[in-house]
Design a protein around this motif. Structure first.
Motif, PDB file in Angstrom:
ATOM      1  N   ALA A  52       0.832  -1.208   0.000  1.00  0.00           N
ATOM      2  CA  ALA A  52       0.000   0.000   0.000  1.00  0.00           C
ATOM      3  C   ALA A  52       0.867   1.258   0.000  1.00  0.00           C
ATOM      4  O   ALA A  52       0.560   2.257  -0.676  1.00  0.00           O
ATOM      5  CB  ALA A  52      -0.922  -0.018   1.224  1.00  0.00           C
ATOM      6  N   LEU A  53       1.963   1.221   0.761  1.00  0.00           N
ATOM      7  CA  LEU A  53       2.873   2.371   0.791  1.00  0.00           C
ATOM      8  C   LEU A  53       3.522   2.602  -0.583  1.00  0.00           C
ATOM      9  O   LEU A  53       3.610   3.750  -1.054  1.00  0.00           O
ATOM     10  CB  LEU A  53       3.960   2.140   1.846  1.00  0.00           C
ATOM     11  CG  LEU A  53       3.567   2.370   3.305  1.00  0.00           C
ATOM     12  CD1 LEU A  53       4.628   1.809   4.237  1.00  0.00           C
ATOM     13  CD2 LEU A  53       3.365   3.872   3.557  1.00  0.00           C
ATOM     14  N   LEU A  54       3.975   1.538  -1.219  1.00  0.00           N
ATOM     15  CA  LEU A  54       4.618   1.680  -2.530  1.00  0.00           C
ATOM     16  C   LEU A  54       3.628   2.189  -3.569  1.00  0.00           C
ATOM     17  O   LEU A  54       3.964   3.032  -4.417  1.00  0.00           O
ATOM     18  CB  LEU A  54       5.213   0.343  -2.975  1.00  0.00           C
ATOM     19  CG  LEU A  54       6.430  -0.140  -2.176  1.00  0.00           C
ATOM     20  CD1 LEU A  54       6.865  -1.517  -2.654  1.00  0.00           C
ATOM     21  CD2 LEU A  54       7.585   0.852  -2.301  1.00  0.00           C
ATOM     22  N   ALA A  55       2.397   1.694  -3.519  1.00  0.00           N
ATOM     23  CA  ALA A  55       1.376   2.168  -4.460  1.00  0.00           C
ATOM     24  C   ALA A  55       1.070   3.640  -4.216  1.00  0.00           C
ATOM     25  O   ALA A  55       0.847   4.415  -5.156  1.00  0.00           O
ATOM     26  CB  ALA A  55       0.103   1.325  -4.305  1.00  0.00           C
ATOM     27  N   ASP A  93       1.847   9.361  -6.667  1.00  0.00           N
ATOM     28  CA  ASP A  93       2.130  10.795  -6.468  1.00  0.00           C
ATOM     29  C   ASP A  93       1.007  11.502  -5.707  1.00  0.00           C
ATOM     30  O   ASP A  93       0.783  12.709  -5.873  1.00  0.00           O
ATOM     31  CB  ASP A  93       2.362  11.502  -7.818  1.00  0.00           C
ATOM     32  CG  ASP A  93       3.683  11.097  -8.443  1.00  0.00           C
ATOM     33  OD1 ASP A  93       4.610  10.775  -7.690  1.00  0.00           O
ATOM     34  OD2 ASP A  93       3.771  11.105  -9.697  1.00  0.00           O
ATOM     35  N   THR A  94       0.265  10.764  -4.874  1.00  0.00           N
ATOM     36  CA  THR A  94      -0.799  11.379  -4.070  1.00  0.00           C
ATOM     37  C   THR A  94      -0.184  12.149  -2.915  1.00  0.00           C
ATOM     38  O   THR A  94       0.615  11.583  -2.140  1.00  0.00           O
ATOM     39  CB  THR A  94      -1.749  10.294  -3.521  1.00  0.00           C
ATOM     40  OG1 THR A  94      -2.276   9.545  -4.613  1.00  0.00           O
ATOM     41  CG2 THR A  94      -2.881  10.932  -2.724  1.00  0.00           C
ATOM     42  N   PRO A  95      -0.494  13.452  -2.761  1.00  0.00           N
ATOM     43  CA  PRO A  95       0.115  14.227  -1.667  1.00  0.00           C
ATOM     44  C   PRO A  95      -0.421  13.784  -0.303  1.00  0.00           C
ATOM     45  O   PRO A  95      -1.515  13.243  -0.187  1.00  0.00           O
ATOM     46  CB  PRO A  95      -0.293  15.664  -1.992  1.00  0.00           C
ATOM     47  CG  PRO A  95      -1.565  15.529  -2.782  1.00  0.00           C
ATOM     48  CD  PRO A  95      -1.419  14.265  -3.576  1.00  0.00           C
TER      49      PRO A  95
END
Length: 417
Positions: free
Chosen positions: A40-43, A48-50
């Motif tokens: 989930a972190l890598l996705a 590029d979600t702030p």
């Protein structure tokens, strides 16, 4: 496909490097092995979600800050560079592994595919023969007449052999051989290939005409020119890397080279400096088309043999010998349509068929060793009648093919008139 493979392998390698780094950080903050959180972190990073990642699970709420130091970032960069440097080898290994089962499968399925292709090929050749049968028959009969005529003339000439009979016999044999190759290509639907081979047939028939026109002196010079060709070929081969597996390509020894050079110098001394040119054997006997004294070219030989009118088609035939860009736009088998031709076609056979008939008839007429007997005259008349009928049949088949093509196009366009 190679570019897609490279991107896929590179993305996979980068993902693996980042995944290992994130796994290490999650363990360091006490979360243990959490592949779901790691993915989930890598996705989240890739999107590029702030802002931070809000991850829902069954555990208590907590805030976790994962920070990578400059040293850690540098270490990951080193790993990525190593992957990029090793990517060509990785691709080769992957291609080798992927090619092996495909290669084995090709061999396994090939007997069935071969039967399928053979069946299609036979159907095509049968239909091709039905459409062009009269032209094929005419060419085959011309070849038969040529072989029988050649045997009779050669046997008669063997009683008193000369340089002229030697040259003419070899030229006529070459003409029959190449004409047979042309007919074979036409039989299989390769009009462009047949026209390319006709180029050689045209050249040989022109030489045969000239041998009859200028007789023994030209034949002697033609044979003497072998010394020039041999020396120039040997001299040029010294600058070309030799294939160690090709025994014929090995350079000659000093004694043999000296012998070649002596023969070359003797020929130049006998016939003059212009003899070293490609068509030097004709200089001084065969006139230049423009009346000058410059070196002869094939166009001059063709003009002297009365075949200058075929210069344009000779050039077209060359398009199928030399892969120039001009050849892309000139394919007999496409019958004027756009596209790429990668195999046989039932179109375009009329031009090479007609030219083969003409050149073969010309050779039959001039293969007489300057002894115009009644039999030679009779054979020539038969060949000329076969030539005319063959050309007429070729044009008729071409015309019918175009009408059939037009009718098919109208049906495809919805116009069945």
């Amino acid at each position: 496909m190679l570019e897609e493979t490279m991107h896929s392998l590179l993305d996979e390698a980068i993902h693996r490097i980042l995944a290992n780094a994130v796994d290490h950080k999650l363990r360091a903050v006490g979360l243990g092995e959490r592949p779901d959180l790691r993915d989930a972190l890598l996705a989240h990073v890739r999107s590029d979600t702030p802002g931070p990642l809000h991850f829902e699970d069954e555990g208590p709420d907590r805030t976790v800050d994962l920070t990578f130091s400059d040293a850690e970032m540098a270490a990951m960069e080193v790993q990525m560079n190593r992957v990029i440097e090793g990517l060509p080898e990785i691709i080769q290994d992957a291609a080798e592994a992927g090619a092996e089962p495909l290669y084995d499968d090709l061999w396994r399925r090939w007997p069935q595919e071969r039967r399928h292709q053979t069946k299609d090929r036979r159907r095509f050749v049968r239909n091709l023969s039905n459409r062009w049968i009269e032209m094929f028959d005419g060419l085959s009969m011309l070849l038969t007449v040529g072989r029988e005529h050649g045997q009779a003339v050669t046997e008669a000439a063997n009683a008193e052999p000369t340089a002229l009979t030697h040259v003419c016999a070899h030229l006529f044999a070459r003409i029959l051989q190449v004409a047979s190759e042309c007919v074979t290509l036409l039989d299989q639907g390769y009009a462009d290939g047949a026209l390319a081979r006709w180029r050689t047939l045209h050249e040989a028939s022109v030489l045969l005409v000239l041998m009859n026109e200028f007789g023994l002196p030209l034949a002697e010079r033609y044979l003497a020119h072998q010394a020039v060709d041999a020396w120039q070929e040997q001299n040029a081969s010294r600058h070309v890397p030799q294939n160690p597996l090709d025994a014929a390509a090995k350079p000659l020894g000093p004694a043999e080279s000296a012998e070649l050079l002596d023969a070359y110098n003797a020929a130049i001394a006998l016939y003059g400096p212009s003899f070293k040119k490609p068509y030097g054997w004709g200089n001084g006997l065969v006139p230049k088309a423009d009346g000058s004294t410059n070196a002869l070219g094939f166009a001059d030989l063709a003009a002297a043999a009365g075949r200058a009118a075929l210069a344009e088609e000779y050039k077209f035939a060359s398009y199928n010998v030399h892969p120039t860009a001009r050849s892309f736009d000139w394919r007999l088998g496409l019958m004027g349509r756009d596209g790429l031709l990668i195999g046989a076609s039932n179109a375009g056979l009329e031009l090479p068929g007609a030219r083969v008939a003409e050149s073969l008839t010309l050779a039959i007429a001039f293969f007489t060793h300057n002894e115009l007997t009644f039999d030679c005259i009779m054979v020539t008349k038969i060949a000329q009648r076969l030539r005319d009928r063959t050309i007429k049949a070729a044009l008729k088949a071409c015309d019918q093919l175009r009408r059939d093509e037009d009718a098919l196009n109208r049906i495809e366009d919805g116009d069945d008139r």
